[in-house]
Design a protein around this motif. Structure first.
Motif, PDB file in Angstrom:
ATOM      1  N   LEU A 485       0.765  -1.259   0.058  1.00 15.43           N
ATOM      2  CA  LEU A 485      -0.017  -0.098   0.090  1.00 15.43           C
ATOM      3  C   LEU A 485       0.908   1.055   0.133  1.00 15.43           C
ATOM      4  N   ILE A 486       1.914   1.124   0.799  1.00 17.57           N
ATOM      5  CA  ILE A 486       2.780   2.325   1.081  1.00 17.57           C
ATOM      6  C   ILE A 486       3.717   2.732  -0.228  1.00 17.57           C
ATOM      7  N   HIS A 487       4.097   1.541  -1.021  1.00 18.94           N
ATOM      8  CA  HIS A 487       5.483   1.594  -1.589  1.00 18.94           C
ATOM      9  C   HIS A 487       5.203   2.491  -2.701  1.00 18.94           C
ATOM     10  N   PRO A 488       3.997   2.192  -3.599  1.00 15.30           N
ATOM     11  CA  PRO A 488       4.292   3.254  -4.880  1.00 15.30           C
ATOM     12  C   PRO A 488       4.324   4.918  -4.663  1.00 15.30           C
ATOM     13  N   THR A 489       3.509   5.101  -3.565  1.00 15.34           N
ATOM     14  CA  THR A 489       3.471   6.462  -3.231  1.00 15.34           C
ATOM     15  C   THR A 489       4.885   7.161  -2.852  1.00 15.34           C
ATOM     16  N   VAL A 490       5.483   6.256  -1.956  1.00 15.45           N
ATOM     17  CA  VAL A 490       6.719   6.618  -1.536  1.00 15.45           C
ATOM     18  C   VAL A 490       7.947   6.774  -2.547  1.00 15.45           C
ATOM     19  N   GLU A 491       7.757   5.728  -3.446  1.00 17.75           N
ATOM     20  CA  GLU A 491       8.730   5.697  -4.564  1.00 17.75           C
ATOM     21  C   GLU A 491       8.606   7.093  -5.336  1.00 17.75           C
ATOM     22  N   GLN A 492       7.282   7.169  -5.760  1.00 13.31           N
ATOM     23  CA  GLN A 492       6.976   8.585  -6.546  1.00 13.31           C
ATOM     24  C   GLN A 492       7.591   9.906  -5.710  1.00 13.31           C
ATOM     25  N   PHE A 493       7.172   9.675  -4.503  1.00  8.43           N
ATOM     26  CA  PHE A 493       7.613  10.881  -3.457  1.00  8.43           C
ATOM     27  C   PHE A 493       8.984  10.967  -3.473  1.00  8.43           C
TER      28      PHE A 493
END
Lengths: 505, 484, 689, 171, 100
Positions: A485-493
């Motif tokens: 759940l977290i990963h894509p947003t953090v990557e993009q962030f």
């Protein structure tokens, strides 16, 4: 109607229905309890629905509600809610802990039950709102608003020093947030918008201004976290708060601080974040060690757990300012973990307090003999809190440490691995105070007469604590769904973050 | 040029209606003594509504009347409606209270109407001498009203102190007007602006005049160091009068202050701004710190009212900045509105608890209110939060808008002082909440319908209007001053 | 076949869950059966793995699913089957199963002596949990998974040391057991701290924590990094495998029930450090400095602990220090690169040390049963408190002559002792000899240390056997000791057999074990150590000499009751040091524990509470607020000063006024303030502009 | 020095001395009388400044009506003398000090920074005749005039409210 | 030929004296009188400026001020009378029950 039925609106404001019902219901204790429990459970259900709508492959804000709110006289204030990987877990944590906490008050709160539930549901609205708001104005409203019900919860239903603690809690938190308010205004005036994604995209704030804005935001968040040395309100608030209040305070309210850093400070002021990362990490590390050492010397279980929060949140802060994937994802997960573990610890303290009306460690001893189930559960929770692998705490702590270590390498944000080394040393100290507590409460012979006839946990209490245990094991053994759940947003962030820091000199 | 045109009539109609109504009320009271406790407030309500009607008719108008002595513009309409709202709420507060306290005499309402007419005149005045007269017109009834609970020595003392200091301060105001007149040859705003534009022989006199005018108006709005009367008068005066005064005098004072400074003194803002700045800072600090030391709720609210004057002054400080000028007006007006609701609401609660002989006013008398009178206590808590500026209350929106104009004017330091002040204020507002909810006691409370209605209505408005603050603020933003 | 490997973990987990849920209801027999079945199951699976490996010696990695995935950090739940791990699995499950069986009998009595029969099932829950954790440790495919087991066994150790949490080791009520448990956990945590650091360094140096990704790359990473990793790992090893300076927890760990001492604190868990070094062999080999450090630490520990063992009078303490010493041997071995020798000794040591511990348990049990008999229903005849004299069943000074009463125990114990002493042809001889041979080649200094330790080992084992089994009984229970039941002795016999023949697996010349491990370690690291006759002869002679020495001291003139140890007379102060463990515990208490407690109390009570909480907040902030408020309210109180100036009569009224504030109530004062404001403002305007 | 100036200084001396005397008089009646003197002097100034109407108003309203009212009240209350305990209070010295400072400030303003160039000449005859004043009053200044009337009405009502015997006592 | 400045100075002195009266006298009536003096000083200034501008409006203001002063005095004296009834004193320092 469409607007109201937006999932995020529903999940945020559904507890208000409960509040309304409570306002107009007759003062009957059981009724109030059931209404509140029902409202919070339905909210939890709605949050699960939100989760089902949430696309974990999508890094962007989702389910966005965005409409103009105050658009006069140069104001560009929007009513904007949105959810992404940074907030989804925290929303779920909030909606999950709320019914748990309400259940925990079933016997503990006998006075003015209706008011208690009313404030509690209001608090839930505020907390969910904080995690969902995407407009700084709206965010600030929710942020400040959470103070009010919590203030009442501590002040009315708290311990003997409750008024002192309540006022202190309110003033400390407010002291930080007013500085943030100024910074928010500055952004609104100079950037022409309060909408966070726009602000992040706009960028272009000069370095020295970023610095001050960062500090202004950080003032609010650091007090909330609380980072050393701004923690002086925490032991008071925790010790005085009723059990449900402590659970929510530790479980969710403190996360608002760390979440704030993540959502606002890092993306909006990337340069300052990089500049100040070592300083923040230093405070975080001091907090880790300091909290652990101070915990060790406490005689009051609740206070001990309260200080341990300082230590745990130090880890979260360290992870955030590692500014890499491991650190940040670990920090987010650790927020959830801390909510679960420390929440559970406060529940556990509450259980014994209901039986013995004391929290003095010296009053206990040998409880294992008397309450084996209680002891076993406490052991698991304690182990989770001290980061035993296979339980949730470890996954978070380890990834954070790993991230921080990486940040200590050349090119990282911290520039030294000493942060991590010292922080890892905190792991030892955590064992020291947790075991000290466990031994004092459960091991040794039963020395106090009052303890000999204590009842083990009731079914209701088990029902409260077992869901938390399930999560403790789940996250410990199979955290993948959470990381997903977290990963894509953090990557993009991180990509955006790196671009914005690289583009500027 | 005819001396009294229809335009003049149109501009002055609300005040004319109000004064006429007041005179009529006097007659009714004189000849109908026995029914006055009920009839007079009813008539007052009607009169205020009628006045409001004529004010509403003016919406959209922007005219000068009486050769520039009077101006009707969005600003004046906003203030006038606010004042009428204050009047209405005061009637709501007074109805039961006066009867309970044996004060129900019809003259009370007449004097109140006269005072409102003075306040409204002050908001529309566009000539310094009219401002002076309006100030006296609003003050003299207030002096009398403050002493209305005669022969209660506290009330008389309040009236006396208010009167003495008021007269003292209006002396300064008048002298300031004289200096401005000396510097520019006129007291009418349009002519002053014109002669400033041409160039003054001695601008310093203008500056000094402005300073002295500031003293007079600062007295009315209770700015430090001209605030000393406030706590004593607020405490001694009948509480309904205090409530009326707290908003009315403040609104009228700020109306005049804003109009005067924004219209005729922008050119000397460089000299005046530091003065304003220090007055503001002093007001913020002293008002809030002194409030901490209070044990009497009326006094506490008095100091709180001083501190709110400080907050509004924060907006005024930025009056010289071109960027902030419009926001100054809008945010000050909005803040006044926010203050009005919380203020009247809180006074309503105070009155519900007030007993004869000025008892029931200490903090300790509020203990246990949250348990015994939940609604009242919650309402009071909402007002306290609004005063503190905690969302979701109108007070928060007020502060938020206010601080923007301060920042736009470039006064970051002032903004920080303001923030600290609101932090300090949280301490004493919360103290009351603590006492109400977290201490046990058996408060004596009067259950009176109108009081309860005013309190609950204000509480609901304080929260709901926050959510829908856009139209309100939009309205305040359109309430622009007519400039010359 | 390899796919079955997760069951080595699942089976014990199922067992423990079953016992946790229904253990109390199915009775002792049921609970024990469940646990034994689970453990046996794990053993069977291990054997199956062994068989499968024989067919495919390259092994396999069996993945269960993802665990932690963040960016490059990809750690799955994966089990590694190779010769090294299967060796460990076999040792753990075989010894473990035997000890389960033993414990079924032993704990039957123990729970009665401790008056807590409900704990019987609890014991087996822990034991199964331990097997599960240990299996994770040895079979994990990554450092992180290894760490899971590593901490898991630490937890089990904590739980089992503190099993009798309301007692002291001597059986009285108290918190000493609990403290011992805490001490073990914390000492282990200190080690884990090192392990954690090592893992982080590994990850950032290699980009992975999986063995396959790390170990083959060891050469490609800067030596200082490897050095850091290995030294940090060494800290972990010293914690888990009880090496200097963290060994102090292990002797205290004897507070746990004897089967626990055998299983965890002798045979398996404590060897995890050795396994870790063997597993990380490529890393250690890459930096000679690290190797030397490890070897020296091992050698010093071996000798140091052996000296202490000489001075102990508690039957289990002797074995405990012996364990520390023997672990030193293994660590030294793997440190020198003699991985096979280290592992070999690990295996044989597991057999004979488990045997010794269980044997000592049998002795203790025999004395306990003699001390207070239990009737057929399992109830005490009398409460322990009723006994006038307290009796410590573990004190060797209260034993003597037991070989008549408990012959079977004596014989197996003798086997174990001789194996430990390193007499051919018992298992210990071969493994120890291999280590010494390697040491002589690699590091003469360590060789000297180890040889001295070997000498002492033989001496203290001789002393122990003589004190316990020979001479005359020195206490009543010793006279009436009864042999343990069969469920207890049977595992002893099995272990005795293993201790005798265990050496066969790596007989010089056959080096079957070396070949077996070569599949995992590679040819370079699993070199065959040539048998050295000189070394073997020397060590055998030394061992015999030491035993003779022991006999001269304790055998010729057996110890009498209440007689002081004859060695004390010979060695004097040296013996006092040995007896008191060289005061290391006291040193740590003085150096670390007390300062920490004082620091914590200081930080908590003074810095945090008195300073941050009370002073900064309450005094500084709040009081200065209030002071400022009062000051502003009353800066120059006109009334007071007026009053004082006018003498006493006016003072009272003045004070009455003075107690109020700057808001004096005097209109003229108010006007004055206003006027002051006017003057200041005008002054500013006139003079500034 | 012209006659104008001599006249000015003479009258100014009278006015100031009268004011000071008012301040210092023990007896309120004397104070009132000195104030009347002061007002009368100012009325003369008004005449000099070409404001005969105002001068008359000053004499009749101020010196006449208002001051008579004062005297009336003083007599009524018997309040000629308030016992002004002369004590070394801070109030008085500070007040005097501040007053001096204010005068210095004003002096600096007038003679140091911003002297006004205007000079007052003997007035033209038709300037500010009562007729002219009346006309202006009712045309240009209609609004303030009306306001003043309301103000007086309010004052009247106020006085009645304040001095009327309480009904309760009467009942 | 008198400069306006002189009038200003005179008026300022009178004004200050008035203010001083308020500050130093305790007799409420005298305080009122001092306030009147202040207003009168302002009047003088108005008239002087009016004269220098050759304008009428200054004089008209004085007219209003006199009216205001009359109203004020009436109310003020009524207050004094009322207070005298209760306290039998017009010493302003005795009217100080409200404070803090």
């Amino acid at each position: 109607m469409d607007f109201i039925l937006q999932p995020l609106n529903l999940v945020t404001f559904f507890p208000l229905l409960g509040v309304l019902a409570l306002l107009f219901l007759k003062e009957r204790k059981d009724l109030a309890r059931w209404v509140a429990l029902g409202a919070s459970l339905i909210t939890f259900g709605i949050s699960l629905w939100v989760l089902s709508l949430f696309d974990s492959n999508n890094a962007e804000l989702q389910l966005v509600v965005n409409r103009d709110w105050i658009q006069v006289a140069g104001w560009n204030i929007k009513y904007a809610l949105g959810i992404d990987g940074l907030s989804v877990l925290l929303v779920l944590l909030t909606t999950f802990l709320a019914p748990v906490s309400i259940l925990s008050t079933w016997n503990a709160v006998e006075d003015r039950v209706r008011d208690f539930m009313l404030f509690f549901l209001l608090l839930e609205v505020g907390m969910i709102g904080v995690f969902l708001a995407q407009d700084l104005f709206l965010f600030y409203i929710f942020w400040e608003f959470t103070l009010v019900p919590m203030y009442f919860l501590i002040g009315i239903w708290g311990g003997s020093q409750r008024m002192y603690a309540a006022i202190k809690f309110f003033l400390y938190t407010m002291a930080g947030s007013i500085l943030m308010l100024l910074a928010i205004l500055w952004l609104g005036i100079n950037q022409g918008t309060f909408y966070v994604p726009d602000l992040v995209a706009l960028g272009g704030i000069p370095g020295d201004v970023q610095y001050w804005l960062f500090l202004a935001f950080a003032a609010a968040f650091a007090i909330k976290v609380p980072m050393w040395p701004l923690h002086s309100w925490l032991p008071d608030a925790h010790v005085q708060a009723p059990t449900a209040g402590s659970v929510i305070l530790a479980g969710v309210l403190l996360k608002m601080g760390t979440y704030g850093f993540l959502r606002f400070n890092l993306p909006m002021f990337p340069q300052a974040a990089v500049q100040l990362a070592p300083a923040m990490a230093t405070l975080a590390v001091i907090g880790i060690i300091y909290g652990a050492i101070v915990s060790f010397s406490q005689k009051d279980v609740k206070k001990l757990v309260a200080y341990s929060s300082i230590s745990h949140l130090g880890f979260v802060m360290l992870g955030l300012f590692a500014l890499n994937a491991q650190g940040i994802e670990g920090a987010i997960l650790q927020m959830v973990n801390h909510g679960i573990s420390t929440g559970a610890l406060f529940l556990i303290v509450g259980f014994i307090y209901e039986r013995r009306h004391t929290r003095d460690l010296e009053e206990f001893g040998g409880l294992w003999q008397v309450m084996p189930v209680y002891a076993a559960i406490t052991l698991i929770v304690s182990l989770s809190s001290m980061g035993l692998p296979g339980l949730n705490g470890f996954v978070g702590e380890f990834t954070i440490l790993l991230g921080a270590w990486g940040a200590g390498q050349a090119g990282g944000s911290l520039g030294s691995i000493w942060y991590t080394v010292i922080a890892a040393f905190g792991v030892i100290l955590a064992a020291v105070y947790i075991l000290y507590m466990f031994q004092a409460m459960f091991l040794g012979p039963v020395t106090k007469k009052a303890n000999e006839k204590l009842k083990d946990l009731s079914w209701r209490e088990l029902a409260i604590i077992i869901p938390l245990l399930v999560l403790i094991f789940w996250i410990g053994l199979y955290p993948k769904p959470f990381f997903d759940l977290i990963h894509p947003t953090v990557e993009q962030f991180l990509t955006i973050f790196q671009n914005s820091t690289a583009a500027l000199p | 040029m005819p001396t009294f045109t229809s335009l003049d009539l149109q501009a002055l109609l609300p005040q004319i209606v109000l004064v006429a109504w007041a005179c009529m009320l006097l007659l009714v009271v004189v000849f109908n003594k026995d029914s006055s406790p009920v009839l007079a407030p009813f008539l007052t309500l009607l009169g205020l509504l009628a006045t409001a009607f004529f004010v509403v008719l003016q919406i959209g108008l922007e005219v000068e009347a009486f050769g520039g002595m009077l101006v009707v513009d969005g600003f004046s309409i906003f203030i006038n409606l606010l004042l009428i709202l204050g009047g209405l709420l005061t009637v709501g507060l007074s109805y039961d209270y006066l009867q309970r306290m044996d004060l129900a005499r019809g003259e009370y309402y007449a004097l109140m109407l006269f005072s409102i007419s003075g306040m409204m005149l002050m908001a529309t005045a566009s000539d310094l001498i009219v401002v002076f007269l309006a100030l006296e017109l609003l003050s003299i009834p207030l002096y009398v009203l403050a002493a209305f609970a005669r022969p209660d020595i506290r009330s008389e003392e309040a009236g006396m102190k208010y009167f003495l200091l008021g007269a003292f301060a209006s002396g300064f105001l008048l002298y300031g007007v004289a200096l401005v007149y000396g510097a520019t040859g006129s007291t009418a705003f349009n002519e002053i602006v014109a002669s400033i534009a041409v160039g003054l022989e001695q601008p310093l006199y203008l500056v000094l005049g402005a300073g002295l005018i500031l003293v007079g108006l600062g007295f009315k709005v209770a700015a430090v160091p001209f605030h000393m009367w406030t706590p004593d008068v607020y405490q001694g005066a009948p509480t309904s009068v205090t409530a009326f005064m707290a908003l009315g005098a403040k609104a009228a004072g700020f109306a005049a202050l804003l109009r005067i400074f924004l219209v005729i003194f922008p050119s000397i803002s460089q000299q005046l701004t530091p003065v304003l700045l220090w007055i503001t800072i002093a007001t913020l600090i002293a008002g809030n710190l002194l409030a901490i030391a209070q044990n009497n709720v009326k006094r506490m609210l008095a100091y709180s009212s001083i501190s709110h004057a400080g907050f509004i002054l924060m907006a005024v400080v930025a009056y010289g900045s071109d960027a902030a000028r419009f926001d100054v007006v809008a945010s000050a007006l909005f803040y006044l509105l926010a203050f009005a609701f919380a203020s009247f609401g809180s006074w309503a609660v105070v009155m519900a608890l007030e007993q004869r002989e000025a008892r029931g006013l200490e903090f300790s008398d509020y203990a246990g209110l949250g348990r015994t009178h939940r609604g009242l206590a919650i309402a009071m808590a909402i007002f306290m939060l609004s005063f503190t500026g905690v969302p979701p209350t109108l007070g928060f929106a007020g502060k938020f808008f206010l601080f923007r104009s301060v920042l736009e004017g470039g006064f970051v330091g002032l903004a920080i002082v303001g923030m600290l002040a609101s932090l300090i204020s949280a301490y004493y507002y919360l103290r009351l909440v603590v006492v109400m909810f977290m201490q046990d006691g058996e408060p004596l409370v009067h259950r009176e319908r109108w009081l309860a209605l005013t309190a609950s209505g204000s509480a609901v408005a304080t929260v709901l209007l926050f959510v829908f603050s856009e139209p309100l603020f939009g309205w305040a933003a359109q309430a622009v001053l007519k400039l010359f | 076949m390899f796919n079955l490997v997760p069951w080595i973990v699942f089976l014990p987990v199922i067992g423990l869950l079953l016992n946790a849920a229904i253990g109390r209801r199915v009775g002792e027999r049921g609970a024990a059966l469940i646990a034994i079945a689970a453990s046996t199951g794990a053993f069977v699976v291990s054997v199956l793995q062994f068989l499968a490996l024989n067919a495919h010696p390259e092994g396999e990695v069996v993945s269960l699913g993802d665990w932690i995935n963040i960016g490059v950090l990809q750690v799955p739940w994966a089990f590694r089957v190779d010769t090294l791990s299967v060796t460990m699995m076999l040792v753990v499950s075989s010894v473990g199963t035997l000890i389960h069986i033993y414990a079924a009998g032993y704990m039957h009595y123990d729970v009665r002596y401790k008056e807590d029969t409900a704990s019987y099932a609890r014991f087996f829950v822990y034991l199964n949990l331990f097997i599960a954790a240990m299996m994770i440790l040895v079979s994990g495919d990554s450092y992180l998974m290894l760490f899971v087991g590593w901490e898991g066994v630490g937890l089990c150790s904590f739980l089992l040391i503190g099993f009798w949490y309301s007692r002291n080791p001597d059986g009285k009520f108290g918190t000493l057991n609990a403290q011992a448990a805490k001490k073990a956990f914390i000492a282990n945590r200190v080690g884990d701290f090192g392990f954690l650091l090592a893992m982080m360094m590994i990850f950032w140096a290699f980009g992975s924590l999986n063995f396959d990704a790390v170990l083959p790359q060891a050469e490609s990473v800067a030596p200082w990094i490897i050095l850091f990793i290995t030294l940090a790992m060494l800290l972990g090893v010293t914690g888990k495998s009880a090496q200097l300076p963290l060994y102090v927890w292990l002797p205290d760990a004897m507070a746990g029930p004897t089967p626990v001492s055998a299983l965890i604190h002798a045979a398996t868990m404590v060897t995890a450090g050795v396994y870790l070094v063997a597993r990380s062999a490529p890393l250690f080999v890459a930096v000679p400095a690290a190797q030397t450090t490890v070897a020296v630490v091992g050698g010093l520990t071996a000798l140091f602990a052996a000296t202490i063992a000489v001075g102990q009078s508690d039957i289990k303490k002797v074995l405990a220090y012996s364990t520390v010493s023997q672990l030193g041997f293994m660590v030294a071995a793997v440190g020198m690169g003699a991985f096979v020798a280290g592992m070999f000794h690990l295996v044989t040591h597991a057999f004979f040390k488990a045997l010794l511990f269980l044997g000592s348990g049998s002795v203790i049990l025999a004395l306990e049963r003699a001390h207070h008999p239990i009737d057929g229903n399992g109830a005490h005849h009398a409460k322990p408190e009723a006994h006038a004299a307290h009796f410590d069943p573990q004190d060797m000074r209260g034993m003597g002559g037991l070989r008549q009463q408990i012959p079977l125990t004596f014989w197996v114990y003798l086997v174990g002792a001789l194996a430990l002493a390193g007499l051919p042809p018992l298992a210990g001889f071969f493994s120890k000899d291999e280590i010494l041979t390697d040491a002589l080649l690699a590091n003469p200094f360590v060789y000297v240390l180890l040889t001295a330790a070997a000498f002492l080992t033989a001496f203290y084992m001789g002393r122990q056997v003589l004190l316990v089994f020979f001479g005359e009984a020195r206490s009543n229970p010793a006279k009436k000791a009864v042999e343990s039941p069969r469920v207890v002795t049977l595992p002893l016999v099995a272990l005795a057999v293993l201790s005798i023949f265990g050496g066969l697996i790596n007989l010089p010349g056959l080096h079957w074990f070396t070949d077996w491990l070569e599949h995992t370690l590679g040819h370079d690291l699993a070199h065959v150590t040539e048998f050295s006759l000189i070394v073997a002869l020397l060590s055998t002679l030394l061992a015999l000499g030491a035993i003779y020495l022991a006999w001269t001291l304790y055998g010729r003139q057996p110890l009498k009751a209440d007689q002081t140890d004859p060695l004390k007379a010979r060695l004097g102060a040296l013996f006092v040091g040995m007896e008191n463990k060289w005061w290391v515990d006291e040193l740590y208490a003085w150096l670390i524990i007390q300062p920490y407690q004082r620091l914590a109390a200081f930080l908590a009570n003074v810095v945090d509470w008195k300073f941050w909480h009370d002073w900064v907040h309450d005094s500084l902030i709040v009081n200065s607020f209030q002071w400022l408020a009062r000051f502003l309210a009353n800066p120059v109180d006109l009334g007071v000063i007026d009053g004082i100036a006018n003498g006493l009569a006016a003072t009272t009224t003045g004070l009455a006024r003075g107690l109020s504030f700057f808001q004096t109530g005097f209109v003229r004062n108010y006007a004055l303030v206003t006027f002051l404001g006017v003057v200041l403002m005008l002054g500013y305007l006139v003079f500034s502009s | 020095m012209t006659v104008d100036l001599i006249l000015f200084f003479g009258l100014a001396a009278v006015a100031v001395s009268a004011a000071i005397a008012m301040l210092l008089s023990r007896n309120a009646v004397y104070s009132a009388l000195f104030l009347i003197l002061n007002f009368a002097t100012v009325a003369v100034f008004f005449l000099l400044l070409g404001a005969p109407f105002i001068a008359m108003a000053q004499v009749t309203v101020y010196a006449g009506a208002i001051m008579v009212l004062f005297l009336f009240v003083i007599m009524l209350l018997g309040a000629e003398q308030v016992q002004e305990r002369q004590k070394g209070g801070w109030q008085r010295p500070i007040a005097i000090l501040l007053a001096l400072v204010l005068i210095i400030e004003t002096g600096y303003l007038i003679f140091g920074r911003g002297a006004l160039s205007a000079v007052i000449e003997p007035a033209a005859s038709n300037y500010a005749s009562p007729q002219a004043i009346g006309e202006t009053l009712f045309t240009d200044f209609l609004l303030p005039f009306e306001v003043t009337s309301v103000l007086l009405l309010v004052a009247m009502v106020g006085v009645i409210v304040l001095t009327k015997e309480e009904r309760k006592k009467a009942d | 030929m008198v400069p306006v400045s002189y009038y200003f100075a005179l008026s300022a002195i009178l004004f200050t004296l008035g203010a001083l009266g308020v500050l130093i006298r305790r007799n409420a009536i005298i305080i009122f009188m001092s306030v009147e003096l202040m207003l009168n000083a302002a009047n003088l200034l108005f008239v002087a400026f009016a004269r220098s501008y050759e304008a009428l409006n200054g004089q008209i203001y004085v007219f209003f001020v006199i009216a205001v002063a009359a109203a004020e005095v009436a109310v003020g004296l009524a207050l004094i009378v009322a207070i005298f009834r209760s306290k039998q004193s017009i010493d302003i320092d005795e009217i100080s029950s409200l404070k803090g």
